[in-house]
Scaffold this motif. Structure first.
Motif, PDB file in Angstrom:
ATOM      1  N   SER A   1       0.899  -1.307   0.111  1.00 51.99           N
ATOM      2  CA  SER A   1      -0.163  -0.491  -0.169  1.00 51.99           C
ATOM      3  C   SER A   1       0.757   1.455   0.315  1.00 51.99           C
ATOM      4  CB  SER A   1      -1.025   0.043   1.053  1.00 51.99           C
ATOM      5  OG  SER A   1      -0.026   0.329   2.219  1.00 51.99           O
ATOM      6  N   LEU A   2       0.731   2.422  -0.268  1.00 53.37           N
ATOM      7  CA  LEU A   2       0.957   3.956  -0.658  1.00 53.37           C
ATOM      8  C   LEU A   2      -0.595   4.701   0.090  1.00 53.37           C
ATOM      9  CD1 LEU A   2       2.643   6.515  -0.921  1.00 53.37           C
ATOM     10  CD2 LEU A   2       2.084   5.832  -3.382  1.00 53.37           C
ATOM     11  N   THR A   3       0.462   5.457   1.020  1.00 54.74           N
ATOM     12  CA  THR A   3      -1.069   6.207   1.524  1.00 54.74           C
ATOM     13  C   THR A   3      -0.277   7.447   1.254  1.00 54.74           C
ATOM     14  OG1 THR A   3      -1.736   4.691   3.157  1.00 54.74           O
ATOM     15  CG2 THR A   3      -2.599   6.703   3.455  1.00 54.74           C
ATOM     16  N   VAL A   4      -1.299   8.076   0.449  1.00 57.56           N
ATOM     17  CA  VAL A   4      -0.793   9.736   0.875  1.00 57.56           C
ATOM     18  C   VAL A   4      -1.818  10.593   0.897  1.00 57.56           C
ATOM     19  CG1 VAL A   4      -0.851  11.977  -1.585  1.00 57.56           C
ATOM     20  CG2 VAL A   4      -0.096   8.993  -2.079  1.00 57.56           C
ATOM     21  N   VAL A   5      -0.688  11.478   1.744  1.00 60.41           N
ATOM     22  CA  VAL A   5      -1.958  12.252   3.230  1.00 60.41           C
ATOM     23  C   VAL A   5      -1.017  14.020   2.531  1.00 60.41           C
ATOM     24  CG1 VAL A   5      -1.570  13.098   5.515  1.00 60.41           C
ATOM     25  CG2 VAL A   5      -1.322  10.469   4.990  1.00 60.41           C
ATOM     26  N   LEU A   6      -2.532  14.299   1.896  1.00 56.89           N
ATOM     27  CA  LEU A   6      -2.400  15.762   1.644  1.00 56.89           C
ATOM     28  C   LEU A   6      -2.655  17.016   2.952  1.00 56.89           C
ATOM     29  CD1 LEU A   6      -5.238  15.100  -1.327  1.00 56.89           C
ATOM     30  CD2 LEU A   6      -3.066  14.669  -1.194  1.00 56.89           C
ATOM     31  N   ALA A   7      -1.538  17.669   3.288  1.00 59.87           N
ATOM     32  CA  ALA A   7      -1.525  18.501   4.165  1.00 59.87           C
ATOM     33  C   ALA A   7      -0.949  20.056   3.426  1.00 59.87           C
ATOM     34  CB  ALA A   7      -0.573  17.638   4.953  1.00 59.87           C
ATOM     35  N   ALA A   8      -1.137  20.115   2.200  1.00 61.07           N
ATOM     36  CA  ALA A   8      -0.716  21.605   1.903  1.00 61.07           C
ATOM     37  C   ALA A   8      -1.044  22.968   1.648  1.00 61.07           C
ATOM     38  CB  ALA A   8      -0.158  21.275   0.370  1.00 61.07           C
ATOM     39  N   GLY A   9      -2.772  22.372   2.874  1.00 58.86           N
ATOM     40  CA  GLY A   9      -3.617  23.421   2.633  1.00 58.86           C
ATOM     41  C   GLY A   9      -2.580  24.873   3.807  1.00 58.86           C
ATOM     42  N   GLU A  10      -3.030  25.819   4.000  1.00 58.46           N
ATOM     43  CA  GLU A  10      -3.070  26.717   4.308  1.00 58.46           C
ATOM     44  C   GLU A  10      -3.363  27.277   5.911  1.00 58.46           C
ATOM     45  OE1 GLU A  10       0.537  28.987   4.768  1.00 58.46           O
ATOM     46  OE2 GLU A  10       0.599  28.481   2.141  1.00 58.46           O
ATOM     47  N   GLY A  11      -4.646  26.945   5.526  1.00 57.32           N
ATOM     48  CA  GLY A  11      -5.509  26.479   6.335  1.00 57.32           C
ATOM     49  C   GLY A  11      -5.732  28.359   6.818  1.00 57.32           C
TER      50      GLY A  11
ATOM     51  N   ALA B   1       7.994  23.548   8.550  1.00 57.03           N
ATOM     52  CA  ALA B   1       8.564  22.664  10.093  1.00 57.03           C
ATOM     53  C   ALA B   1       6.906  21.408   9.490  1.00 57.03           C
ATOM     54  CB  ALA B   1       6.814  23.475  10.626  1.00 57.03           C
ATOM     55  N   VAL B   2       6.049  21.520   8.668  1.00 57.85           N
ATOM     56  CA  VAL B   2       5.136  20.156   8.256  1.00 57.85           C
ATOM     57  C   VAL B   2       6.172  19.265   8.033  1.00 57.85           C
ATOM     58  CG1 VAL B   2       3.342  18.973   7.302  1.00 57.85           C
ATOM     59  CG2 VAL B   2       3.344  22.136   7.905  1.00 57.85           C
ATOM     60  N   ALA B   3       7.001  19.276   7.242  1.00 63.31           N
ATOM     61  CA  ALA B   3       7.749  18.505   6.277  1.00 63.31           C
ATOM     62  C   ALA B   3       8.021  17.713   8.348  1.00 63.31           C
ATOM     63  CB  ALA B   3       9.039  18.687   5.958  1.00 63.31           C
ATOM     64  N   ALA B   4       8.754  18.658   9.104  1.00 63.02           N
ATOM     65  CA  ALA B   4       9.578  17.950   9.940  1.00 63.02           C
ATOM     66  C   ALA B   4       9.104  17.027  10.996  1.00 63.02           C
ATOM     67  CB  ALA B   4      10.254  18.545  11.175  1.00 63.02           C
ATOM     68  N   GLU B   5       8.097  17.489  11.281  1.00 61.18           N
ATOM     69  CA  GLU B   5       6.593  16.701  12.300  1.00 61.18           C
ATOM     70  C   GLU B   5       6.075  15.485  11.677  1.00 61.18           C
ATOM     71  OE1 GLU B   5       3.201  16.168  14.604  1.00 61.18           O
ATOM     72  OE2 GLU B   5       5.201  17.190  14.981  1.00 61.18           O
ATOM     73  N   ALA B   6       6.325  15.297   9.874  1.00 59.88           N
ATOM     74  CA  ALA B   6       5.855  14.211   9.347  1.00 59.88           C
ATOM     75  C   ALA B   6       6.869  13.411   9.674  1.00 59.88           C
ATOM     76  CB  ALA B   6       5.202  14.341   7.786  1.00 59.88           C
ATOM     77  N   ARG B   7       8.255  14.091   9.074  1.00 55.79           N
ATOM     78  CA  ARG B   7       8.902  12.728   9.943  1.00 55.79           C
ATOM     79  C   ARG B   7       9.531  12.659  10.967  1.00 55.79           C
ATOM     80  NH1 ARG B   7      11.732  16.367   6.124  1.00 55.79           N
ATOM     81  NH2 ARG B   7      11.830  17.810   7.539  1.00 55.79           N
ATOM     82  N   ARG B   8       8.788  12.956  12.190  1.00 57.66           N
ATOM     83  CA  ARG B   8       8.810  12.895  13.734  1.00 57.66           C
ATOM     84  C   ARG B   8       8.060  11.512  14.023  1.00 57.66           C
ATOM     85  NH1 ARG B   8       6.168  13.347  18.077  1.00 57.66           N
ATOM     86  NH2 ARG B   8       4.372  14.554  17.417  1.00 57.66           N
ATOM     87  N   VAL B   9       6.679  12.103  13.334  1.00 60.15           N
ATOM     88  CA  VAL B   9       5.781  10.705  13.905  1.00 60.15           C
ATOM     89  C   VAL B   9       5.910   9.235  12.822  1.00 60.15           C
ATOM     90  CG1 VAL B   9       3.403   9.854  13.248  1.00 60.15           C
ATOM     91  CG2 VAL B   9       4.134  12.821  13.591  1.00 60.15           C
ATOM     92  N   ARG B  10       6.120   9.597  11.192  1.00 59.99           N
ATOM     93  CA  ARG B  10       6.991   8.053  10.849  1.00 59.99           C
ATOM     94  C   ARG B  10       7.787   8.771   9.972  1.00 59.99           C
ATOM     95  NH1 ARG B  10       2.146   5.715   8.767  1.00 59.99           N
ATOM     96  NH2 ARG B  10       3.331   4.447   7.881  1.00 59.99           N
ATOM     97  N   PRO B  11       9.292   7.807  10.378  1.00 54.76           N
ATOM     98  CA  PRO B  11      10.332   8.278  10.360  1.00 54.76           C
ATOM     99  C   PRO B  11      10.307   7.722   8.341  1.00 54.76           C
ATOM    100  CG  PRO B  11      10.713   7.866  11.869  1.00 54.76           C
ATOM    101  CD  PRO B  11       9.323   7.462  12.123  1.00 54.76           C
ATOM    102  N   ASP B  12       9.637   6.974   8.371  1.00 53.42           N
ATOM    103  CA  ASP B  12       9.168   6.367   6.989  1.00 53.42           C
ATOM    104  C   ASP B  12       8.691   7.238   5.894  1.00 53.42           C
ATOM    105  OD1 ASP B  12       6.811   5.706   8.065  1.00 53.42           O
ATOM    106  OD2 ASP B  12       6.588   4.386   6.961  1.00 53.42           O
ATOM    107  N   ALA B  13       8.159   8.294   6.213  1.00 54.35           N
ATOM    108  CA  ALA B  13       7.718   9.149   5.520  1.00 54.35           C
ATOM    109  C   ALA B  13       8.560   9.769   4.568  1.00 54.35           C
ATOM    110  CB  ALA B  13       6.142   9.642   6.045  1.00 54.35           C
ATOM    111  N   GLN B  14       8.235   9.928   2.837  1.00 52.68           N
ATOM    112  CA  GLN B  14       8.123  10.835   2.310  1.00 52.68           C
ATOM    113  C   GLN B  14       7.633  12.556   2.152  1.00 52.68           C
ATOM    114  OE1 GLN B  14       8.807   8.100  -1.123  1.00 52.68           O
ATOM    115  NE2 GLN B  14      10.825   9.064  -1.094  1.00 52.68           N
TER     116      GLN B  14
END
Length: 452
Positions: free
Chosen positions: A6-16, A61-74
């Motif tokens: 499986s590949l899970t793509v998480v969309l997290a580009a929004g400015e909010g 900061a979002v990229a760093a959070e992704a790697r903190r939670v899931r080091p396998d995340a690209q």
């Protein structure tokens, strides 16, 4: 049966922008963890799984959070905001590797569960090309409707484009999709932008699947699970749902919550058996509370360990790096930070213990302070087993109080105290007979003169 990759793509580009915050939307917290972390923790982490997170430009900061939670995340950057399908294709490099299943999720849906992701993949094993997550909305206004005919999903109709009959549909699009990995890229690349905004919408995948003669299905879940966060009000609503889940899970595990609705928990809190939590307690991330411990009202604990049958509060603040031994007692208006208090230690009133190690069965009287900061650096206080620190004492670190030592009340200790020694530091008391009366007389006379 061979497990599907499986590949899970998480969309997290929004400015909010509607969050009215300089912080990226997916970094706002629910139950002590970022919105993004909840989604990443729900995504498959087993053998054969991949994880891709699509972020906006300059969102380090979002990229760093992704790697903190899931080091396998690209992480992949969506440099232009041209719709959800365009965002997915930002992760093309990961998609072309050809995972059996492609899941698309959103970084602002913190209540999504791993079980739901697993249910989304199930129809793909049976030959479906696409599974779309849906929910029955209490008020469907504004949501895309899932149009189902003969058990098959035939379209996602946006509210503005829906007919009167379609607007009566309560089954709505939650946004999460699962694609057969072999067909996913071809389907998504066929999505066009012939719409008012000129954007590429992932919802158009349903029509493309139907036109290709492939099968699209709906997987249903509850409305709470797919709450998206766009405003601070919605953030608070998601927090309320998450807290209700956490409280229920804690009570089901045997924790006594006397007034559950007043207790706030973090998703990673670890409870032992027979723990009691009194009203108005806040437990932040990184906390473990062992068997039989009691957390009294109005206490706040974060990144700390509480030992068996320990007692905390009321009105205690247990900060990062604190470890309380079995049977330790932390009383009212006591604050600890980066401190180890071994078994049986008592700090019952109005004290601060920071950057310290306190030996077993020591007693720190009311008003005891470990003076750990000199304006430039932090220093450590070491208190030996069975020591007694009298009330209103200041221990100026770095300093060591030996085993069984006794510090007299009101002392300011700047030098090490040997084992079993008595240390008293205070100026000599003087008494002036009649001095108070003379003082009052002088002050009364001065006041009368001033008022003339």
């Amino acid at each position: 049966m061979t497990a599907r990759s499986s590949l899970t793509v998480v969309l997290a580009a929004g400015e909010g922008t509607r969050m009215r915050s300089s912080q990226p939307k997916v970094l706002h917290p629910v139950a002590g963890q970022s919105l993004l972390s909840h989604v990443l923790n729900a995504a498959d982490a087993g053998e054969g799984s991949q994880l891709a997170v699509v972020i906006g430009p300059d969102h380090d900061a979002v990229a760093a959070e992704a790697r903190r939670v899931r080091p396998d995340a690209q992480t992949f950057v969506q440099r232009e905001r041209l719709g959800t399908a365009h965002a997915v294709l930002a992760a093309r490099e990961a998609i072309v590797r050809g995972a059996d299943d492609l899941l698309v999720a959103f970084g602002d849906t913190p209540l999504i569960s791993a079980e739901t992701f697993a249910r989304m993949r199930a129809p793909l094993r049976q030959g479906a090309a696409l599974a779309v997550l849906g929910f029955n909305a209490a008020d469907p206004t504004g949501y895309g409707r899932l149009v189902v005919e003969n058990g098959r999903l035939v379209a996602i109709r946006e509210h503005a484009d829906a007919s009167t009959d379609e607007r009566a549909i309560t089954l709505c699009n939650a946004g999460v999709m699962a694609f057969d990995g072999k067909a996913a890229l071809a389907i998504i690349e066929k999505i066009g932008n012939a719409n008012a905004k000129g954007e590429y919408y992932l919802t158009d995948a349903v029509t493309i699947v139907r036109d290709l003669g492939l099968e699209a299905v709906v997987i249903e879940t509850g409305e709470d699970e797919v709450r998206g966060i766009n405003t601070k009000a919605q953030l608070a609503e998601a927090e309320a749902v998450m807290q209700a889940r956490l409280r229920r899970a804690a009570m089901d595990a045997g924790v006594t919550l006397i007034a559950p609705e007043t207790v706030y928990l973090a998703t990673d809190t670890i409870f032992g058996k027979d723990v009691t939590i009194e009203p108005f307690v806040v437990i932040g991330p990184g906390v473990s509370i062992a068997d039989g411990a009691v957390i009294h009202s109005f206490s706040h604990i974060v990144e700390a360990k509480v030992g068996k049958k320990a007692s905390v509060g009321p009105y205690a603040r247990i900060r990062r790096g604190t470890s309380l031994g079995d049977g330790a007692r932390i009383g009212n208006f006591v604050e600890t930070k980066a401190a180890t208090l071994e078994a049986g230690v008592k700090v019952n009133h109005l004290s601060y213990v920071g950057d310290a190690h306190v030996g077993a069965n020591s007693n720190l009287g009311a008003g005891t302070i470990t003076c750990n900061y000199d304006g430039f650096s932090k220093h450590k206080t070491l208190i030996g087993e069975g020591a007694f620190i009298g009330s209103n004492s200041s221990l100026v670190a770095p300093v060591t109080i030996g085993k069984g030592a006794y510090v007299g009340s009101g002392s300011v200790i700047t030098k090490d105290v040997p084992d079993d020694a008595l240390a008293v530091e205070r100026s000599q008391q003087t008494i002036r007979d009649g001095g108070a009366a003379r003082y009052r007389e002088i002050k009364t006379r001065a006041k009368a003169q001033k008022e003339k």
